[in-house]
Design an enzyme around this catalytic site. Structure first.
Site, mmCIF file in Angstrom:
data_model
loop_
_atom_site.group_PDB
_atom_site.id
_atom_site.type_symbol
_atom_site.label_atom_id
_atom_site.label_comp_id
_atom_site.label_asym_id
_atom_site.label_seq_id
_atom_site.Cartn_x
_atom_site.Cartn_y
_atom_site.Cartn_z
ATOM 1 N N ASP A 1 70.298 -26.924 -90.613
ATOM 2 C CA ASP A 1 68.114 -27.204 -89.480
ATOM 3 C C ASP A 1 67.839 -26.152 -90.527
ATOM 4 O O ASP A 1 66.431 -27.077 -90.772
ATOM 5 C CB ASP A 1 68.256 -26.318 -88.952
ATOM 6 N N GLN B 1 70.731 -25.005 -80.932
ATOM 7 C CA GLN B 1 69.836 -25.479 -80.058
ATOM 8 C C GLN B 1 67.861 -25.031 -79.845
ATOM 9 O O GLN B 1 68.988 -23.416 -79.469
ATOM 10 C CB GLN B 1 70.019 -26.631 -79.079
ATOM 11 N N LYS C 1 72.430 -35.379 -80.683
ATOM 12 C CA LYS C 1 72.960 -35.968 -81.476
ATOM 13 C C LYS C 1 74.295 -35.675 -81.813
ATOM 14 O O LYS C 1 75.293 -36.296 -83.042
ATOM 15 C CB LYS C 1 72.530 -33.632 -81.854
HETATM 16 N N1 GUN Z 1 64.789 -27.351 -81.170
HETATM 17 C C1 GUN Z 1 63.782 -28.049 -81.660
HETATM 18 N N2 GUN Z 1 64.138 -28.906 -82.966
HETATM 19 C C2 GUN Z 1 65.008 -28.268 -83.282
HETATM 20 C C3 GUN Z 1 65.617 -28.818 -83.941
HETATM 21 O O1 GUN Z 1 65.640 -29.273 -85.676
HETATM 22 N N3 GUN Z 1 66.911 -28.182 -83.971
HETATM 23 C C4 GUN Z 1 66.754 -26.451 -83.947
HETATM 24 N N4 GUN Z 1 68.515 -26.001 -83.361
HETATM 25 N N5 GUN Z 1 66.303 -26.584 -82.797
HETATM 26 C C5 GUN Z 1 65.659 -26.807 -82.117
#
Ligand code: GUN
Length: 286
Positions: free
Chosen positions: A119, A96, A52
């Site tokens: 998100d 995350q 990311k």
């Molecule tokens: N963990 C697995 N997929 C995601 C996601 O799309 N966003 C976040 N914040 N954590 C994750």
């Protein structure tokens, strides 16, 4: 033989569009900013966070990683989020998941300002999606829709089956397909006749979290099969929820793992960060 939907190429196109938008914002003196919070040392989460950050840098988006030890308390995390909520240089906040078990992820998600919730996990944003009046779309389901559109596949009038009912993928995925006038069935671990239901799908989205769960006998010839899974097979090799080798000769379209949905999730996160920056700077009316 299925057409392989190339998520890497489609994500690269989206990321190019995002980079152009980020450059236009910077011209106006606005640098879009994303805070990425990582609690603990889960190796998979570390890889996702690194990806990311790298994608942000390539798109001209400022990113700030806040890596916290696994024994961080919930109160400490909530205090950090409150400080990020109030910073004007941070437009998006992503924590995350999964979080260590002593932290309530619902409390954390609801502490993030809905305006910075890139998100789209906050209940307010989930509600907006439900009524079809949203700013942010959840990244993975939005990425799946982008893959379908890029391949010229529309959901309207089609039988769409989503396997998996998570808050992150399955539920919002069903909603986005429904918004596009698909006839949607959500299957899960308690579903009876799963195979039969899948056999009727024109669009089959697998978000189960089980390696090679979807086999050729579950797929309607010519169907679009979208694989959200990210698993390791018996040899430790990365694989999806779909038995690619078996299903590919039957399907009309299929996404590979890696190189399908995965790259789209990050591209959509960047897109949401740009949207957040625009909204917070009143460049969009909504
Ligand atoms: N963990 C697995 N997929 C995601 C996601 O799309 N966003 C976040 N914040 N954590 C994750």
């Amino acid at each position: 033989m299925a057409t392989i939907i190339d998520g890497k190429a489609i994500a690269a196109r989206v990321r190019g569009e995002v980079a152009a938008e980020a450059a236009a914002l910077r011209e106006k003196g606005i640098t879009p900013g994303l805070a990425v919070i990582l609690v603990g040392d889960d190796p998979a989460s570390r890889v996702y966070v690194n990806n990311k950050k790298k994608a942000c840098a390539e798109a001209g988006i400022y990113s700030e990683e806040i890596a916290l030890p696994a024994d961080t308390t919930q109160d400490e995390l909530l205090a950090l989020i409150a400080s990020l909520n109030s910073r004007s240089d941070i437009n998006g906040i992503l924590c995350q998941l999964p979080l260590p078990s002593h932290i309530d992820d619902k409390a954390v998600i609801s502490a993030i300002s809905p305006l910075k919730d890139v998100d789209a996990f906050h209940a307010a944003n989930v509600g907006h999606i439900m009524i079809g009046d949203y700013t942010f779309l959840p990244c993975t389901p939005a990425g799946v829709m982008e893959l379908l559109h890029s391949a010229g596949i529309t959901a309207a009038g089609k039988s769409c089956v989503v396997i998996g009912r998570s808050n992150i993928v399955g539920k919002p995925m069903a909603m986005l397909l429904l918004h596009e006038n698909g006839t949607v069935t959500v299957c899960h671990s308690k579903t009876a006749n799963l195979k039969q239901i899948c056999q009727g799908a024109d669009i089959l989205v697998a978000a189960v979290g089980k390696a090679k769960f979807v086999t050729a006998d579950m797929v309607k010839p010519g169907a679009a099969v979208i694989d959200v899974g990210m698993n390791r097979d018996e040899n430790g090799k990365l694989c999806g929820d779909v038995d690619f080798a078996g299903v590919e000769p039957v399907a009309g379209w299929i996404t590979p793992v890696p190189g399908g949905v995965g790259p789209m999730t990050i591209a959509m996160l960047l897109k949401n960060t740009i949207l957040a920056a625009k909204h917070q700077n009143a460049l969009l009316i909504k």
